[in-house]
Design a protein around this motif. Structure first.
Motif, short mmCIF file in Angstrom:
data_model
loop_
_atom_site.label_atom_id
_atom_site.label_comp_id
_atom_site.label_asym_id
_atom_site.label_seq_id
_atom_site.Cartn_x
_atom_site.Cartn_y
_atom_site.Cartn_z
N GLN A 46 0.83 -1.20 0.00
CA GLN A 46 0.00 0.00 0.00
C GLN A 46 0.87 1.25 0.00
N MET A 49 2.02 1.85 -3.41
CA MET A 49 0.93 2.40 -4.21
C MET A 49 0.80 3.90 -3.97
N LEU A 80 -7.11 -2.70 -2.62
CA LEU A 80 -6.11 -1.93 -1.87
C LEU A 80 -5.64 -0.74 -2.69
N PHE A 81 -5.44 -0.95 -3.99
CA PHE A 81 -5.02 0.13 -4.88
C PHE A 81 -6.11 1.21 -4.97
N ALA A 84 -5.94 3.24 -1.91
CA ALA A 84 -4.80 4.15 -1.97
C ALA A 84 -5.11 5.35 -2.85
N MET A 93 -8.22 6.62 4.45
CA MET A 93 -7.44 5.41 4.24
C MET A 93 -8.22 4.18 4.63
N GLU A 96 -7.44 -1.03 4.25
CA GLU A 96 -6.22 -1.81 4.47
C GLU A 96 -6.51 -3.08 5.23
N GLU A 100 -6.03 -6.78 3.72
CA GLU A 100 -5.08 -7.68 4.36
C GLU A 100 -5.76 -9.01 4.69
#
Length: 105
Positions: A46, A49, A80-81, A84, A93, A96, A100
């Protein structure tokens, strides 16, 4: 160049001392010149990214994958991208922890 890079063999397996805990995914990604970089955990991916080092077309690989794939082809990393990108646009944010959990095996 990325097509040729994906056909490249996956990196050598790390030694026992370098292996991460079995529940964590350790990702590699290819630089623009095709050389692999890694292994990285989800948080490190992350950060890459957010730094602009990795995008949706970056070739990525982890143990148990038969070949390199573009990041956008892997749902957990794609999410995740997207998180980001949202952060870079000022949207916070989130994601994540979810990403994960999705990439752990």
């Amino acid at each position: 160049a990325r097509q040729a890079a994906r056909a490249q063999a996956a990196p050598a397996q790390p030694g026992a001392a370098q292996r991460a805990a079995p529940t964590l995914s350790r990702w590699y990604y290819q630089r623009p010149d095709g050389s692999p970089l890694g292994p990285f955990g989800v948080g490190e991916m992350q950060a890459a990214m957010l730094a602009g080092d990795v995008d949706g077309m970056t070739a990525v690989w982890k143990e148990a994958m038969p070949a390199w794939l573009e990041l956008r082809e892997i749902p957990a990393l794609r999410g995740l991208f997207q998180a980001a990108q949202e952060t870079l646009r000022g949207g916070g944010m989130g994601g994540e922890e979810e990403a994960e959990a999705e990439v752990e095996e």
